[in-house]
Design an enzyme around this catalytic site. Structure first.
Site, PDB file in Angstrom:
ATOM      1  N   ASP A 297     -14.105  34.751   6.471  1.00 42.29           N
ATOM      2  CA  ASP A 297     -13.387  35.230   5.289  1.00 42.29           C
ATOM      3  C   ASP A 297     -14.404  35.524   4.195  1.00 42.29           C
ATOM      4  O   ASP A 297     -14.997  34.610   3.628  1.00 42.29           O
ATOM      5  CB  ASP A 297     -12.371  34.186   4.818  1.00 42.29           C
ATOM      6  CG  ASP A 297     -11.385  34.734   3.786  1.00 42.29           C
ATOM      7  OD1 ASP A 297     -11.688  35.766   3.154  1.00 42.29           O
ATOM      8  OD2 ASP A 297     -10.317  34.120   3.595  1.00 42.29           O
ATOM      9  N   ARG A 299     -13.745  37.060   1.326  1.00 41.72           N
ATOM     10  CA  ARG A 299     -13.097  37.307   0.038  1.00 41.72           C
ATOM     11  C   ARG A 299     -13.591  36.359  -1.044  1.00 41.72           C
ATOM     12  O   ARG A 299     -13.975  35.229  -0.774  1.00 41.72           O
ATOM     13  CB  ARG A 299     -11.576  37.163   0.177  1.00 41.72           C
ATOM     14  CG  ARG A 299     -10.924  38.279   0.955  1.00 41.72           C
ATOM     15  CD  ARG A 299      -9.451  38.030   1.157  1.00 41.72           C
ATOM     16  NE  ARG A 299      -9.211  36.880   2.031  1.00 41.72           N
ATOM     17  CZ  ARG A 299      -8.014  36.501   2.457  1.00 41.72           C
ATOM     18  NH1 ARG A 299      -6.946  37.177   2.065  1.00 41.72           N
ATOM     19  NH2 ARG A 299      -7.879  35.469   3.262  1.00 41.72           N
TER      20      ARG A 299
END
EC number: 3.5.4.25
Length: 398
Positions: A297, A299
């Protein structure tokens, strides 16, 4: 009489953030960037994602065949290399066609010659992240005999990246505009557009109803998903989560949905569609991203935090199945009083994806129980390609 002189910064002078953005733009358009570290070492770097056979040959000639391919620790692990700092693979004897195989191919040949990466390579990879390019770098150290070829290239001091990151985490987002928008089944909402962060991207907050800002506000932090949100892809549950979150915000008396420009878990739409290709041949969503060099991930939620603060929101009820998202918001100073699960439809196409999010990404979701307690739809419109979609409870508490 001598007139005193004063040195004033140019009113339109450069900043660390601007220089980082320019470097990202240069990489994205297939041009080299010159990196300089604290010891005045210079490296020329290019993103493999935007290179051509011609630019590769030009680069190799300019640096005297001292160039190498840098792969992230994640991609290095795919190749079977123990390289916690990533791997530099010398390219003097390798062709342009061989680069993609090393950087992206599933089950490639393990390279025999490689060296650990260093701070230069990590910085170059960070710039590719800003440019939404795949994190594979072609680079070379420069000498006084080779640096002249890069005299017109964007130069970036490694300290600029740290400065830009610090600014991104402290600089407020600008509220650009806001206006009422009627939404189907939801009534009147308000769309609020913010601008900020590196690349000055526009981000959207959608205000549903009239939330009580004096208490914990229901909030959904939603990353954009073109395939799921807009086109109804069955490979994920993003579109369902988006629509169910909006319905939940209305049912709770009002709240905010932050719609963030973070396609493909922050990797960009091109990387996401490439990863879909690996999923099509059997890899799960995390392993597919790893093939491209990405972590589980990528983000970051700085923008979400800035938007919430600009709206006067510091305490929230978070609509998410992801405990890690709640922890990252807490670490940034947002008080997460409660996490409310957001559950979409389970299909044959997305069940493996959802199980991967539970088993490998730590999402809080009992898929087997949800399938067992669900009722199959009777409406024939719920049949897709001859397969019946299994709807499940739309909201619940973690």
């Amino acid at each position: 009489m001598n007139t005193p002189t004063h040195t004033h910064p140019h009113p339109f002078g450069s900043t660390a953030t601007i220089r980082c953005e320019r470097a990202a733009a240069e990489l994205r358009t297939g041009r080299p960037v010159l990196l300089i570290d604290a010891h005045a070492r210079r490296h020329a770097v290019m993103a493999l994602d935007s290179m051509t056979a011609q630019s590769f040959a030009t680069f190799a000639n300019a640096v005297g065949n001292t160039h190498y391919l840098f792969l992230t620790p994640v991609r290095s692990n795919v190749l079977g290399l123990e390289a916690p700092q990533g791997a530099r693979i010398p390219l003097a004897t390798l062709s342009y066609d061989s680069l993609a195989k090393l950087a992206y191919l599933r089950q490639p040949t393990r390279p025999t010659a490689w060296a650990p990466g260093d701070i230069m390579d990590a910085a170059a990879t960070e710039i590719t992240r800003l440019a939404l390019l795949l994190p594979a770098i072609v680079a070379a150290p420069l000498t006084q005999h080779t640096e002249h070829a890069f005299a017109d290239c964007q130069t970036l001091d490694l300290a600029d990246l740290d400065t830009a990151a610090a600014c991104a985490s402290t600089t407020e987002y600008e509220l650009v505009t806001r206006t009422p928008v009627p939404l189907r089944d939801l009534g009147m909402s308000e769309f609020i557009v913010f601008r900020g962060g590196i690349a000055q991207r526009d981000q959207v907050a959608i205000l549903i109803g009239r939330p009580d800002l004096s208490s914990a506000v229901p909030v959904r932090v939603h990353s954009s998903c073109l395939t799921g949100d807009l086109f109804g892809s069955l490979k994920c549950d993003c579109g369902d989560q988006l629509r169910h979150s909006l319905a939940t915000l209305k049912a709770l008396g009002g709240g905010v949905l932050l719609y963030l420009d973070q396609e493909g878990r922050g990797n960009g739409i091109a990387a996401k569609i490439r990863a879909y290709g690996y999923q099509h041949v059997g890899l799960d969503t995390i392993d597919a991203d790893a093939q491209l060099g990405f972590g589980p991930d990528e983000r970051r939620y700085t923008g979400a935090v800035m938007m919430l603060r600009a709206l006067g929101i510091t305490r929230i009820q978070l609509l998410s199945n992801n405990p890690a998202k709640a922890e990252r918001l807490r670490a940034a100073g947002i008080i997460v009083k409660q996490r409310i699960s957001v559950i979409g439809q389970i299909t044959k196409q997305n069940e493996h994806y959802l199980r991967t999010k539970v088993s490998r990404a730590g999402h809080d979701l009992d898929i087997d129980a949800l399938i067992m307690t669900s009722q199959r739809p009777q409406d024939p419109s719920e049949t897709v390609d001859g397969e019946t979609v299994k709807p499940i409870a739309k909201t619940g508490h973690a």
